[in-house]
Design an enzyme around this catalytic site. Structure first.
Site, PDB file in Angstrom:
ATOM      1  N   ARG A 240      43.091  29.091  33.062  1.00 45.93           N
ATOM      2  CA  ARG A 240      41.734  28.368  33.427  1.00 45.93           C
ATOM      3  C   ARG A 240      40.564  28.298  32.386  1.00 45.93           C
ATOM      4  O   ARG A 240      40.023  27.137  32.164  1.00 45.93           O
ATOM      5  CB  ARG A 240      40.995  28.854  34.815  1.00 45.93           C
TER       6      ARG A 240
ATOM      7  N   ARG B 283      29.397  42.486  38.407  1.00 46.27           N
ATOM      8  CA  ARG B 283      28.215  41.846  37.967  1.00 46.27           C
ATOM      9  C   ARG B 283      27.541  40.782  38.640  1.00 46.27           C
ATOM     10  O   ARG B 283      28.317  40.212  39.461  1.00 46.27           O
ATOM     11  CB  ARG B 283      28.792  41.197  36.598  1.00 46.27           C
TER      12      ARG B 283
ATOM     13  N   HIS C 259      38.752  47.146  39.774  1.00 46.32           N
ATOM     14  CA  HIS C 259      38.894  45.607  39.822  1.00 46.32           C
ATOM     15  C   HIS C 259      40.074  45.370  40.749  1.00 46.32           C
ATOM     16  O   HIS C 259      40.440  44.157  41.145  1.00 46.32           O
ATOM     17  CB  HIS C 259      38.909  44.961  38.350  1.00 46.32           C
TER      18      HIS C 259
ATOM     19  N   TYR D  77      37.993  29.993  46.012  1.00 49.65           N
ATOM     20  CA  TYR D  77      38.901  30.371  44.887  1.00 49.65           C
ATOM     21  C   TYR D  77      40.398  30.639  45.199  1.00 49.65           C
ATOM     22  O   TYR D  77      40.629  30.836  46.527  1.00 49.65           O
ATOM     23  CB  TYR D  77      38.706  31.883  44.541  1.00 49.65           C
TER      24      TYR D  77
ATOM     25  N   ASN E  34      26.938  28.354  35.328  1.00 49.73           N
ATOM     26  CA  ASN E  34      28.100  28.951  34.226  1.00 49.73           C
ATOM     27  C   ASN E  34      27.331  29.198  32.949  1.00 49.73           C
ATOM     28  O   ASN E  34      27.463  30.299  32.108  1.00 49.73           O
ATOM     29  CB  ASN E  34      29.363  28.090  33.856  1.00 49.73           C
TER      30      ASN E  34
ATOM     31  N   ARG F 246      33.805  42.619  45.122  1.00 50.29           N
ATOM     32  CA  ARG F 246      32.953  41.674  45.825  1.00 50.29           C
ATOM     33  C   ARG F 246      33.141  41.184  47.211  1.00 50.29           C
ATOM     34  O   ARG F 246      34.177  40.639  47.557  1.00 50.29           O
ATOM     35  CB  ARG F 246      32.730  40.452  45.021  1.00 50.29           C
TER      36      ARG F 246
ATOM     37  N   HIS G 264      42.218  30.899  40.366  1.00 50.81           N
ATOM     38  CA  HIS G 264      41.631  32.401  40.369  1.00 50.81           C
ATOM     39  C   HIS G 264      42.973  33.182  40.433  1.00 50.81           C
ATOM     40  O   HIS G 264      43.009  34.607  40.028  1.00 50.81           O
ATOM     41  CB  HIS G 264      40.768  32.983  41.184  1.00 50.81           C
TER      42      HIS G 264
END
Length: 709
Positions: free
Chosen positions: A588, A432, A462, A495, A73, A402, A616
């Site tokens: 979160r 990303r 997204h 997630y 992270n 993704r 998530h």
């Protein structure tokens, strides 16, 4: 953790007494003291992750993995967030958020906090985790501890596996400082003597081959039991002299450079894929933003490296241990200790959709809501697989953000195209750090006959949507999947995310119109049930918050999201709080809104859940005066999601499913051990059961509730 002075709570106007007459002082909700800085809040989230390494309720190897996740992270934080601040200063484009902190001041504060956290991380590794692993007979064997048999084995490993691929670079006028790859492990070596050509360089750089593992298990036959691991860096240190025959190695010190890894693409591109391929080549060699160096490296070498990379002391991190702790994640695969990791579980599948061949029948009877990873992601895959084989299915459309080029989702789409169905995939190339994989995915799909669209330049796609068009009883019927997470089976095991499977006509019509907007051109079409960014989602959220404010103390708002930074949404939440509405924010990560300010946000409560799974899910719940409305979404409360991306929020209006969602939210709100409460001064304080109170860990409760484990 305490916040920096610039972020500390300033006196807030409330009621003041002047000449014994009480006057109400108006509070300015836009004042900078009512907001926390985005980047500092981001760092606080990373710190909460690091604190899991000290929590004995997590298994030992997973505690080590939390420490590694903190490193990963922090890498991304420097690559993207710190790099962005440096770019603002470099090009004179300084800007501030609602907190008002200027980029240069913010970089100083980030450096101060990050140094504190990283020092604590190495203290946890060296003084807590490694000693505890020693007690479990897992050993990180240092050079000074190698037995003669281990010395011999390492010598052979170095000569056979390392020496043939390592490439030392002496520094002299004809060999300038090499251009090192982002986050690669390197060594700076002090030398004495002359080489074969009579050169007296005094210094060399040794890049560690990226193809080699950073952690190697020693064979059992050269050890006295247990699991014995040795670092690649230790082996290179021990045999550095073999890289420079005839010269004396006076010192060998590891270092690592973090570079700007953000991609900059113009909005008026003719070919997004080609432009992205070009940018990916430059990502590995962006401007330096952070230098990590072993803490025993001499000062003159440290200063030399800082000069080479154009960095200052602010960007220097001298560490007591490996410069890339992320690679310690390999420990879980190198040792066979199930007793030191989370126990496995089998995600459940609702009874009505266990038969993969009858998915459409089950969805027609009742919409299905899944909460991953407690409930399996397999039904989503089966949904596509059945559609691919079903002769009544005419078309499939899906967004991919993704996914992974080798996923079962991709195989199902390709199978459908090969069977002659109309298959369209809207692929977001700019997800990303997944850009290269998405380019490969696009090529594979196109070769199979799938129509591939790259979304809308300037607006990342997204939203998570699948649309299946099926002929039933002489007419066309639409089935949809809408989700809060990605179409990645691996992520669905780690997630928490919701999946809705439905054949609601209005939802199907809305999703169809969104795909028309993404693949075609024209004005935004009228949508009935979905809220969609960049057109209606931001506006509708604020309208719903303001509607709740009309109910005053009878109002209740619950948001479960990953981040809250969007100014107008925060202002609306302030208005709701001032009207007496209870606002529960389960966030979160980043939260820029300051809770608990008298007269402004005393009715806002913010908590963060950190546990085994990465939270998530995005859920927006409104009490609506006894007629509750609840929405799941792909969007967080951020400018980029609500204004600059293609996102959707979808209502869950089936009574049973909505009640189930509210029950899930209630579990998070009652968590007393995995939750952290945000205080008015910016600190996060972990909740603990009161005396005599039972532990209530929301993730464990949901795990038991949905899987029986």
């Amino acid at each position: 953790m305490t916040t920096d002075s610039a972020n500390a709570l300033k006196p807030v106007a409330g009621k003041a007494e002047v000449d014994s007459v009480e006057e109400v002082v108006t509070i300015d909700p836009t004042a900078s003291e009512n907001y926390f800085n985005r980047e500092l809040s981001h760092l606080q989230f990373n710190y909460r992750v690091l604190q899991q390494a000290l929590d004995p309720t997590h298994p030992l190897i997973n505690r080590l993995i939390f420490c590694c996740i903190f490193s990963s992270n922090m890498d991304e934080f420097f690559e993207i967030r710190v790099a962005g601040l440096r770019q603002q200063i470099k090009y004179g484009r300084e800007s501030t958020g609602p907190d008002g902190i200027l980029p240069n001041q913010l970089l100083n504060e980030i450096s101060q906090v990050a140094h504190q956290y990283i020092t604590e991380q190495y203290d946890i590794i060296n003084n807590v985790l490694i000693p505890e692993m020693e007690k479990e007979n897992i050993h990180f064997v240092r050079r000074r501890e190698w037995t003669p048999a281990q010395v011999e084995w390492v010598q052979r490993y170095f000569e056979e596996e390392i020496l043939p691929v390592v490439n030392p670079i002496g520094l002299d006028p004809s060999h300038p400082f090499p251009r090192l790859v982002n986050k690669s492990l390197n060594f700076i070596v002090e030398l004495d003597g002359k080489d074969a050509f009579g050169r007296e360089t005094g210094m060399a750089i040794v890049p560690a081959p990226r193809s080699l593992p950073r952690l190697v298990r020693l064979p059992d036959e050269v050890c006295d039991g247990g699991d014995n691991l040795v670092f690649l860096s230790s082996m290179i240190h021990a045999h550095a002299d073999q890289l420079f025959p005839g010269m004396e190695v006076k010192g060998c010190y590891q270092f690592r450079l973090t570079r700007n890894a953000d991609l900059e693409l113009e909005d008026d591109l003719e070919d997004l894929a080609s432009a992205l391929r070009g940018e990916l080549l430059s990502r590995r060699f962006g401007d330096g933003v952070r230098l990590e160096v072993a803490d025993n490296c001499p000062e003159e070498l440290v200063q030399f490296l800082l000069r080479e990379f154009g960095l200052t002391e602010r960007d220097l991190y001298q560490v007591h241990g490996p410069v890339n702790l992320t690679r310690l994640m390999a420990v879980g695969g190198l040792v066979d200790r199930d007793d030191l990791t989370y126990p496995g579980f089998s995600p459940s599948v609702p009874k009505k959709i266990r038969n993969a061949e009858a998915m459409f029948d089950a969805i027609r009877q009742k919409p299905q809501l899944l909460l991953h990873p407690y409930e399996s992601f397999t039904p989503v895959i089966d949904f596509l697989r059945q559609a691919a084989k079903d002769p009544q299915v005419l078309a499939i459309r899906q967004t991919l953000y993704r996914t992974g080029a080798d996923s079962e989702i991709v195989e199902a789409l390709m199978d459908a195209a090969r069977r002659g169905k109309e298959v369209t995939a809207v692929i977001e190339l700019r997800a990303r750090f997944d850009e290269a994989e998405n380019l490969e995915l696009a090529s594979r799909l196109q070769e199979a006959g799938v129509i591939v669209v790259y979304g809308v330049v300037g607006f990342k796609t997204h939203a998570k949507m699948i649309l299946i068009v099926r002929r039933e009883e002489g007419r066309l019927k639409r089935y949809v999947h809408l989700g809060t997470g990605n179409y990645h089976a691996g992520n669905a095991r780690l997630y928490t995310d919701y999946s809705l499977l439905s054949c609601d006509d209005a939802l199907g019509d809305d999703v169809n119109k969104l795909f028309q907007q993404l693949t075609g051109m024209g004005k935004a079409l009228k949508i009935k049930k979905l809220f969609h960014a960049p057109f209606t989602l931001h506006k509708k959220l604020i309208e719903l918050i303001d509607r709740e404010a009309e109910y005053g103390e009878n109002g209740h708002i619950i948001f479960k999201i990953n981040a809250l930074t969007e100014p107008e949404v925060m202002l609306a939440l302030f208005r709701a709080s001032q009207a007496g509405v209870r606002v529960d924010l389960i966030i979160r990560g980043i939260c820029c809104l300051r809770p608990g300010v008298p007269g402004l946000s005393e009715n806002i409560h913010v908590r963060s859940i950190i546990g085994r799974f990465l939270e998530h899910t995005r859920v927006y719940s409104f009490g609506n005066n006894g007629k509750p409305e609840i929405y799941c979404s792909s969007a967080d409360g951020m400018v980029r999601n609500l204004i600059n991306r293609v996102e959707v929020a979808f209502p869950v209006d089936d009574r049973d499913l909505a009640e189930r969602l509210r029950s899930d939210l209630d579990a998070y709100l009652h968590d007393n051990c995995q939750s952290w409460e945000l205080q008015p001064d910016g600190q996060y304080i972990q909740n603990h059961p009161a005396e005599g109170e039972e532990r209530f860990a929301s993730q464990l409760v949901l795990l038991e509730r949905l899987t029986g484990k």
